[in-house]
Write a protein that holds these residues in place. Structure first.
Motif, PDB file in Angstrom:
ATOM      1  N   LEU A 126     -16.554   1.855 -11.194  1.00  0.00           N
ATOM      2  CA  LEU A 126     -15.790   2.838 -11.395  1.00  0.00           C
ATOM      3  C   LEU A 126     -15.138   3.391 -10.205  1.00  0.00           C
ATOM      4  N   LEU A 127     -16.030   3.971  -9.628  1.00  0.00           N
ATOM      5  CA  LEU A 127     -15.524   4.820  -8.370  1.00  0.00           C
ATOM      6  C   LEU A 127     -15.479   3.621  -7.228  1.00  0.00           C
ATOM      7  N   TRP A 128     -15.828   2.729  -7.203  1.00  0.00           N
ATOM      8  CA  TRP A 128     -15.564   1.768  -6.208  1.00  0.00           C
ATOM      9  C   TRP A 128     -14.093   1.058  -6.039  1.00  0.00           C
ATOM     10  N   LEU A 129     -13.623   0.958  -7.416  1.00  0.00           N
ATOM     11  CA  LEU A 129     -12.185   0.588  -7.589  1.00  0.00           C
ATOM     12  C   LEU A 129     -11.326   1.519  -7.476  1.00  0.00           C
ATOM     13  N   ALA A 130     -11.547   2.606  -7.902  1.00  0.00           N
ATOM     14  CA  ALA A 130     -10.805   3.923  -7.643  1.00  0.00           C
ATOM     15  C   ALA A 130     -10.495   4.344  -6.233  1.00  0.00           C
ATOM     16  N   ASN A 131     -11.757   4.197  -5.244  1.00  0.00           N
ATOM     17  CA  ASN A 131     -11.700   4.426  -4.037  1.00  0.00           C
ATOM     18  C   ASN A 131     -10.730   3.387  -3.075  1.00  0.00           C
ATOM     19  N   LEU A 132     -10.992   2.181  -3.593  1.00  0.00           N
ATOM     20  CA  LEU A 132     -10.280   0.858  -3.078  1.00  0.00           C
ATOM     21  C   LEU A 132      -8.644   1.241  -3.081  1.00  0.00           C
ATOM     22  N   CYS A 133      -8.273   1.763  -4.548  1.00  0.00           N
ATOM     23  CA  CYS A 133      -6.818   2.331  -4.628  1.00  0.00           C
ATOM     24  C   CYS A 133      -6.668   3.411  -3.551  1.00  0.00           C
ATOM     25  N   SER A 134      -7.222   4.326  -3.382  1.00  0.00           N
ATOM     26  CA  SER A 134      -6.950   5.527  -2.732  1.00  0.00           C
ATOM     27  C   SER A 134      -7.042   5.189  -1.081  1.00  0.00           C
ATOM     28  N   ASN A 135      -7.887   4.343  -0.647  1.00  0.00           N
ATOM     29  CA  ASN A 135      -8.150   3.833   0.539  1.00  0.00           C
ATOM     30  C   ASN A 135      -6.772   2.922   1.056  1.00  0.00           C
ATOM     31  N   THR A 136      -6.318   2.082   0.065  1.00  0.00           N
ATOM     32  CA  THR A 136      -5.081   1.405   0.029  1.00  0.00           C
ATOM     33  C   THR A 136      -3.923   2.266   0.346  1.00  0.00           C
ATOM     34  N   GLY A 137      -3.564   3.381  -0.436  1.00  0.00           N
ATOM     35  CA  GLY A 137      -2.673   4.195  -0.022  1.00  0.00           C
ATOM     36  C   GLY A 137      -2.888   5.023   1.280  1.00  0.00           C
ATOM     37  N   MET A 138      -4.126   5.239   1.669  1.00  0.00           N
ATOM     38  CA  MET A 138      -4.391   5.919   2.810  1.00  0.00           C
ATOM     39  C   MET A 138      -3.702   5.143   3.970  1.00  0.00           C
ATOM     40  N   TRP A 139      -4.012   3.713   3.993  1.00  0.00           N
ATOM     41  CA  TRP A 139      -3.869   3.004   5.015  1.00  0.00           C
ATOM     42  C   TRP A 139      -2.368   2.788   5.190  1.00  0.00           C
ATOM     43  N   MET A 140      -1.617   2.864   4.008  1.00  0.00           N
ATOM     44  CA  MET A 140      -0.187   2.582   4.086  1.00  0.00           C
ATOM     45  C   MET A 140       0.474   4.030   4.588  1.00  0.00           C
ATOM     46  N   GLN A 141      -0.233   5.008   4.407  1.00  0.00           N
ATOM     47  CA  GLN A 141       0.394   6.359   4.977  1.00  0.00           C
ATOM     48  C   GLN A 141       0.082   6.233   6.414  1.00  0.00           C
ATOM     49  N   ASN A 142      -1.135   5.631   6.823  1.00  0.00           N
ATOM     50  CA  ASN A 142      -1.279   5.823   8.338  1.00  0.00           C
ATOM     51  C   ASN A 142      -0.352   5.016   9.020  1.00  0.00           C
ATOM     52  N   THR A 143      -0.199   3.753   8.475  1.00  0.00           N
ATOM     53  CA  THR A 143       0.813   2.737   8.949  1.00  0.00           C
ATOM     54  C   THR A 143       2.225   3.573   9.009  1.00  0.00           C
ATOM     55  N   GLY A 144       2.683   4.280   8.057  1.00  0.00           N
ATOM     56  CA  GLY A 144       3.805   4.813   8.104  1.00  0.00           C
ATOM     57  C   GLY A 144       3.970   6.040   9.139  1.00  0.00           C
ATOM     58  N   ALA A 145       2.919   6.791   9.109  1.00  0.00           N
ATOM     59  CA  ALA A 145       2.892   7.674  10.069  1.00  0.00           C
ATOM     60  C   ALA A 145       2.910   7.512  11.648  1.00  0.00           C
ATOM     61  N   GLY A 146       2.010   6.374  11.700  1.00  0.00           N
ATOM     62  CA  GLY A 146       2.086   5.934  13.417  1.00  0.00           C
ATOM     63  C   GLY A 146       3.383   5.200  13.747  1.00  0.00           C
ATOM     64  N   TRP A 147       3.929   4.631  12.618  1.00  0.00           N
ATOM     65  CA  TRP A 147       5.297   3.868  13.146  1.00  0.00           C
ATOM     66  C   TRP A 147       6.569   4.995  13.143  1.00  0.00           C
ATOM     67  N   LEU A 148       6.280   6.152  12.103  1.00  0.00           N
ATOM     68  CA  LEU A 148       7.439   7.068  12.416  1.00  0.00           C
ATOM     69  C   LEU A 148       7.390   7.710  13.523  1.00  0.00           C
ATOM     70  N   MET A 149       6.029   8.064  14.221  1.00  0.00           N
ATOM     71  CA  MET A 149       5.979   8.724  15.595  1.00  0.00           C
ATOM     72  C   MET A 149       6.490   8.158  16.594  1.00  0.00           C
ATOM     73  N   THR A 150       6.434   6.697  16.514  1.00  0.00           N
ATOM     74  CA  THR A 150       7.087   5.915  17.694  1.00  0.00           C
ATOM     75  C   THR A 150       8.729   6.104  17.642  1.00  0.00           C
ATOM     76  N   SER A 151       9.249   6.637  16.654  1.00  0.00           N
ATOM     77  CA  SER A 151      10.565   6.843  16.489  1.00  0.00           C
ATOM     78  C   SER A 151      11.058   8.255  17.044  1.00  0.00           C
ATOM     79  N   LEU A 152       9.968   9.472  16.414  1.00  0.00           N
ATOM     80  CA  LEU A 152      10.011  10.904  16.693  1.00  0.00           C
ATOM     81  C   LEU A 152       9.840  11.141  17.946  1.00  0.00           C
ATOM     82  N   ALA A 153       8.664  10.572  18.485  1.00  0.00           N
ATOM     83  CA  ALA A 153       8.440  11.027  19.923  1.00  0.00           C
ATOM     84  C   ALA A 153       7.584   9.659  20.576  1.00  0.00           C
TER      85      ALA A 153
END
Length: 537
Positions: free
Chosen positions: A17-44
């Protein structure tokens, strides 16, 4: 149905149960990291500012790992985790709203990334400490590796989804999906029926818990070796995280989709390594596995730094994923297996203090090196240092030696017990007492002096790991066969916790020392209470 050996921990419902839930949140976190890293290449779009996104994400874990571990050991762990997940979800939601409205600048992005990192810092030691509660010990190593597989499976899916989401709907969409993903973890934690250990003593005080965790770490050579090797590994391997967005955009001339694909390639390599590790463990011990992982990771960074074509970069990222998963999960398993339950979250927090310290410094130095030397040169030097560092620190053992302690074949005598507490002290001991001095008196044949000193060196580590604030051993000048061992505990309550903190190995060490005692009765133990703690000295 027969599960592959790498997946056998999933047969335990709570872990699944916890492994599957953590898989979901880690997927979201990596999506956010990708978005943040790419956004910064435009902002600065400077290497230093892009690498600062990683620094802002990692620095809170470095700063808060120890207090987070202490809290996770002394409060209800399930509720603690729910609060941490809610914090991350709230910070992610705010980040999405500000980006969508066009109100976010580079420093605002760093500030909210730092806020999400605070939630991650508070969550991480507690989450890792739940694994031994959801699987039996014989499945623990496999469960830790499977956690690494899940993390890197999310790293395979998340960045690819993040890259395409940024291209289709903007970085704010990745931030919103990340916030939403943490709802799955909160639901799983609500449904997890955790059996909290029964406590017969009051909860530890926060500062006392931190002191006990630090004392345990100082007296544990294996844990210190794990921390050293983890610091060196992550220090030099971390250069990738700050420089990859710019390498994709500037050196390879590709778009955000390819940034996600590169990270996904790394995840594929990591997942493959996770499935290979069970068979690799039969050929290499954990120390050798970490050394090989650091050499592979270093070679991948050198190759990536020289890449001018996407195919070469993809191969380098696959190799990096193999080395990263093999090294990180092996070190994590060694840390988990080297500590008892009572101090697990604190010890893992201190371990993370060293590893995330390496990650934070490595990401920062990688950004500085990218500006001063160029992206390719900075990655190449980091790779060379990673491989060389792995070879230089390989002599530090990350597994307890298989040998038994002193007097392994002797009958194991009982550990010396204290004399009964007098009625006059009973009321005082029921409250918060002053320091307690514990004393054990030995009578040792002078011919056994060297063996006794070796045994007492091990006893010192046992006492300090169990919470002692100081330890001494004295020899009687006039009667060299008489010895006195004493150590200090913070209070009578801490003394009562002491016996419960002793592992089976610790008991064998103490019994080995007691076996050298000469006399018809066992070594005599006494306890002395500081009844006037306000006086100096």
């Amino acid at each position: 149905m027969h599960l592959p050996s790498a997946l056998t921990p999933l047969r335990h419902p709570a872990f699944r149960l916890l492994w599957l839930a953590n898989l979901c949140s880690n997927t979201g976190m990596w999506m956010q990291n990708t978005g943040a890293g790419w956004l910064m290449t435009s902002l600065a779009p400077s290497p230093l500012m892009v690498s600062m996104v990683q620094v802002a994400s990692l620095l809170p874990v470095f700063l808060l790992a120890l207090p987070a571990g202490a809290l996770a050991d002394i409060v209800d762990r399930r509720r603690f985790l729910i609060v941490a997940q809610a914090w991350i979800a709230a910070a992610g939601t705010l980040l999405a709203i500000l980006t969508w409205t066009g109100s976010l600048g580079p420093w605002g992005l760093l500030a909210l990334t730092f806020a999400i990192g605070i939630g991650t810092a508070m969550n991480s030691p507690a989450w890792q400490a739940t694994t031994p509660e959801t699987v039996p010990r014989h499945d623990l190593t496999g469960a830790i590796v499977l956690n690494g597989i899940g993390f890197n499976l999310a790293r395979t899916i998340g960045p690819a989804l993040g890259g395409f989401t940024v291209a289709a709907a903007g970085a704010e969409a990745t931030f919103a999906l990340n916030a939403l993903s943490f709802a799955a973890v909160i639901v799983a934690l609500v449904f997890w029926k955790r059996e909290a250990p029964r406590a017969t003593l009051p909860k530890e005080h926060f500062l006392s818990a931190i002191r006990a965790g630090l004392g345990y770490t100082r007296a544990s050579p294996v844990l210190r070796a794990i921390m050293l090797r983890g610091f060196v590994f992550f220090l030099f391997a971390a250069a990738l995280w700050g420089l990859l967005p710019l390498l994709v955009r500037q050196q390879l001339g590709l778009g955000p989709q390819w940034f996600g694909i590169m990270l996904a390639a790394m995840g594929v390599g990591a997942v493959a390594a996770g499935f290979l590790l069970p068979s690799l463990r039969s050929r290499l011990d954990r120390g050798a596995t970490v050394t090989v992982a650091m050499v592979v990771t270093g070679g991948a960074l050198i190759l990536l730094g020289q890449a001018q074509h996407w195919a070469v970069a993809m191969l380098a990222m696959l190799l990096y994923g193999v080395g990263w998963l093999a090294g990180a999960s092996t070190l994590q398993a060694s840390a988990q297996l080297s500590v008892p339950a009572w101090v697990r979250a604190r010890a893992l927090g201190i371990y993370q203090l060293s590893t995330f310290g390496g990650l934070t410094l490595g990401a920062g130095f990688g950004g500085w090196g990218g500006e001063a030397l160029g992206i390719g040169t900075a990655l190449g030097l980091s790779g060379l240092c990673c491989a060389a560092g792995g070879i230089l620190v390989r002599r530090y053992a990350i597994e307890a030696p298989p040998s038994e302690p002193t007097a392994e074949n002797a009958p194991a005598p009982a550990v010396p017990k204290p004399e009964p507490v007098s009625q006059s002290l009973a009321a005082l001991l029921a409250g918060d007492s002053g320091r307690v001095m514990e004393v054990v008196r030995y009578r040792i044949d002078p011919a056994n002096r060297a063996a006794f000193l070796a045994a007492m060196a091990q006893c010192r580590q046992v006492r300090l790991r169990s919470g002692a604030q100081g330890w001494r051993l004295y020899e009687d000048v006039a009667h060299p066969e008489h010895w006195v061992e004493f150590w200090l505990m913070e209070s009578w309550t801490e003394h009562l916790r002491e016996e419960g903190r002793l592992t089976e190995w610790d008991m064998k060490v103490l019994a080995g020392a007691a076996a050298l005692h000469r006399g018809s009765t066992p070594p005599r133990a006494s306890r002395y209470l500081n009844v006037m703690p306000g006086l100096p000295g």
